[in-house]
Design a protein around this motif. Sequence first.
Motif, PDB file in Angstrom:
ATOM      1  N   THR A   1       0.802  -1.224   0.000  1.00 24.34           N
ATOM      2  CA  THR A   1       0.000   0.000   0.000  1.00 24.34           C
ATOM      3  C   THR A   1       0.838   1.280   0.000  1.00 24.34           C
ATOM      4  O   THR A   1       0.478   2.242  -0.673  1.00 24.34           O
ATOM      5  CB  THR A   1      -0.959   0.046   1.204  1.00 24.34           C
ATOM      6  OG1 THR A   1      -0.197  -0.066   2.407  1.00 24.34           O
ATOM      7  CG2 THR A   1      -1.993  -1.052   1.112  1.00 24.34           C
ATOM      8  N   TRP A   2       1.928   1.313   0.743  1.00 22.96           N
ATOM      9  CA  TRP A   2       2.709   2.537   0.872  1.00 22.96           C
ATOM     10  C   TRP A   2       3.094   3.153  -0.474  1.00 22.96           C
ATOM     11  O   TRP A   2       2.922   4.359  -0.678  1.00 22.96           O
ATOM     12  CB  TRP A   2       3.935   2.259   1.737  1.00 22.96           C
ATOM     13  CG  TRP A   2       4.930   3.371   1.843  1.00 22.96           C
ATOM     14  CD1 TRP A   2       6.257   3.293   1.559  1.00 22.96           C
ATOM     15  CD2 TRP A   2       4.716   4.726   2.251  1.00 22.96           C
ATOM     16  NE1 TRP A   2       6.870   4.500   1.763  1.00 22.96           N
ATOM     17  CE2 TRP A   2       5.948   5.408   2.193  1.00 22.96           C
ATOM     18  CE3 TRP A   2       3.589   5.450   2.647  1.00 22.96           C
ATOM     19  CZ2 TRP A   2       6.094   6.741   2.515  1.00 22.96           C
ATOM     20  CZ3 TRP A   2       3.737   6.782   2.968  1.00 22.96           C
ATOM     21  CH2 TRP A   2       4.970   7.413   2.909  1.00 22.96           C
ATOM     22  N   PRO A   3       3.571   2.391  -1.454  1.00 21.05           N
ATOM     23  CA  PRO A   3       4.010   3.010  -2.714  1.00 21.05           C
ATOM     24  C   PRO A   3       2.888   3.563  -3.599  1.00 21.05           C
ATOM     25  O   PRO A   3       3.164   4.301  -4.533  1.00 21.05           O
ATOM     26  CB  PRO A   3       4.726   1.874  -3.451  1.00 21.05           C
ATOM     27  CG  PRO A   3       5.073   0.882  -2.404  1.00 21.05           C
ATOM     28  CD  PRO A   3       3.987   0.983  -1.389  1.00 21.05           C
ATOM     29  N   ILE A   4       1.644   3.216  -3.343  1.00 20.40           N
ATOM     30  CA  ILE A   4       0.584   3.633  -4.270  1.00 20.40           C
ATOM     31  C   ILE A   4      -0.131   4.922  -3.872  1.00 20.40           C
ATOM     32  O   ILE A   4      -0.922   5.450  -4.646  1.00 20.40           O
ATOM     33  CB  ILE A   4      -0.466   2.511  -4.503  1.00 20.40           C
ATOM     34  CG1 ILE A   4      -1.226   2.191  -3.228  1.00 20.40           C
ATOM     35  CG2 ILE A   4       0.185   1.289  -5.094  1.00 20.40           C
ATOM     36  CD1 ILE A   4      -2.374   1.223  -3.428  1.00 20.40           C
ATOM     37  N   PHE A   5       0.153   5.442  -2.689  1.00 16.96           N
ATOM     38  CA  PHE A   5      -0.571   6.626  -2.247  1.00 16.96           C
ATOM     39  C   PHE A   5       0.252   7.894  -2.390  1.00 16.96           C
ATOM     40  O   PHE A   5       1.461   7.902  -2.194  1.00 16.96           O
ATOM     41  CB  PHE A   5      -1.024   6.478  -0.789  1.00 16.96           C
ATOM     42  CG  PHE A   5      -2.172   5.534  -0.633  1.00 16.96           C
ATOM     43  CD1 PHE A   5      -3.457   5.940  -0.901  1.00 16.96           C
ATOM     44  CD2 PHE A   5      -1.959   4.219  -0.249  1.00 16.96           C
ATOM     45  CE1 PHE A   5      -4.524   5.073  -0.778  1.00 16.96           C
ATOM     46  CE2 PHE A   5      -3.019   3.336  -0.118  1.00 16.96           C
ATOM     47  CZ  PHE A   5      -4.296   3.766  -0.387  1.00 16.96           C
ATOM     48  N   GLY A   6      -0.437   8.978  -2.712  1.00 15.91           N
ATOM     49  CA  GLY A   6       0.126  10.310  -2.761  1.00 15.91           C
ATOM     50  C   GLY A   6      -0.920  11.272  -2.236  1.00 15.91           C
ATOM     51  O   GLY A   6      -2.032  10.866  -1.900  1.00 15.91           O
ATOM     52  N   ASP A   7      -0.586  12.535  -2.158  1.00 14.70           N
ATOM     53  CA  ASP A   7      -1.485  13.543  -1.599  1.00 14.70           C
ATOM     54  C   ASP A   7      -1.742  14.646  -2.621  1.00 14.70           C
ATOM     55  O   ASP A   7      -0.900  14.915  -3.479  1.00 14.70           O
ATOM     56  CB  ASP A   7      -0.865  14.151  -0.341  1.00 14.70           C
ATOM     57  CG  ASP A   7      -0.536  13.107   0.708  1.00 14.70           C
ATOM     58  OD1 ASP A   7      -1.349  12.179   0.891  1.00 14.70           O
ATOM     59  OD2 ASP A   7       0.532  13.210   1.341  1.00 14.70           O
ATOM     60  N   GLY A   8      -2.877  15.283  -2.510  1.00  8.88           N
ATOM     61  CA  GLY A   8      -3.199  16.395  -3.394  1.00  8.88           C
ATOM     62  C   GLY A   8      -4.678  16.701  -3.356  1.00  8.88           C
ATOM     63  O   GLY A   8      -5.446  16.066  -2.621  1.00  8.88           O
ATOM     64  N   ALA A   9      -5.072  17.671  -4.162  1.00 14.82           N
ATOM     65  CA  ALA A   9      -6.479  18.075  -4.232  1.00 14.82           C
ATOM     66  C   ALA A   9      -6.821  18.515  -5.651  1.00 14.82           C
ATOM     67  O   ALA A   9      -5.989  19.089  -6.355  1.00 14.82           O
ATOM     68  CB  ALA A   9      -6.761  19.218  -3.254  1.00 14.82           C
ATOM     69  N   GLY A  10      -8.043  18.218  -6.045  1.00 13.98           N
ATOM     70  CA  GLY A  10      -8.591  18.683  -7.309  1.00 13.98           C
ATOM     71  C   GLY A  10      -9.948  19.293  -7.044  1.00 13.98           C
ATOM     72  O   GLY A  10     -10.649  18.867  -6.112  1.00 13.98           O
ATOM     73  N   ALA A  11     -10.327  20.286  -7.808  1.00 14.06           N
ATOM     74  CA  ALA A  11     -11.597  20.982  -7.569  1.00 14.06           C
ATOM     75  C   ALA A  11     -12.254  21.361  -8.887  1.00 14.06           C
ATOM     76  O   ALA A  11     -11.578  21.549  -9.898  1.00 14.06           O
ATOM     77  CB  ALA A  11     -11.363  22.233  -6.726  1.00 14.06           C
TER      78      ALA A  11
END
Length: 182
Positions: A151-161
Motif C-alpha cells: 500500500t505505501w508506494p501507491i498513495f500520494g497527496d493532493g487536491a482537485g476541484a
Amino acid sequence: MTAVIRGIGVCVPPNIVTNDDISKTLDTSDLWIRERTGIERRYMVDGEISTMDLAIKAGLRAIESAQTNKIDMVIVATTSPERLCPAVAPEVADKLGLKGVAAYDITSACAGFVYGMATAKGFVESGIADTVLLIGAEAFTKFVNKDDRTTWPIFGDGAGAMVIGKGEPDELGAIGQFDLWC
C-alpha cells in the motif's frame, strides 16, 4: 438545462517522493513499483500542510478558473481530514470567503470525487444550487503504514476541484449521466 464544469483547480504539496526514495526504507524497488502500478513518483505532505490547506488552494484555483465568486454550495470529498468534527467543507468555505453557503463532506475513499460530482450535478439540475464547488482532497500518506509495500508506494497527496454550474447539454464541459456502483 444540465450541469456543466465551469472551472477547475488543483494543488499538490511540494514534496516529491520517488520510488527510489521509498526503496531506501522498504523492501522494494523502483522497477517492482512501476511494473505493478505505473507510478514513478508521488507528491506527499510533510510538516504543517493539511488536507484542508490542499482543498483551499485547489478550490481557489477552480473559482479563479470559473471566473466567478458566486458559489452556493461546497462539497469536500475526503477520507483523510485532520479531524472528524467539524467537517472540512464549512471551514474551507469560510477560508475562501464564501458566507451563507451549504457546505459538507462526503467520504467514499477512491470514489469520493465521482460520487461528489454526481451529487453536485443533482443539486444543480434540480435547482437547489446554481453553482457548486466540488473538491476532492487527500493527505492520506499521513495514515498509510510505511512498512507495508503493498500500500505505501501507491498513495500520494493532493487536491482537485471543480466549479459546477448550470448550462446546456451540448455545451463543452457538460456532465453526462452517471452509473454509480458499490
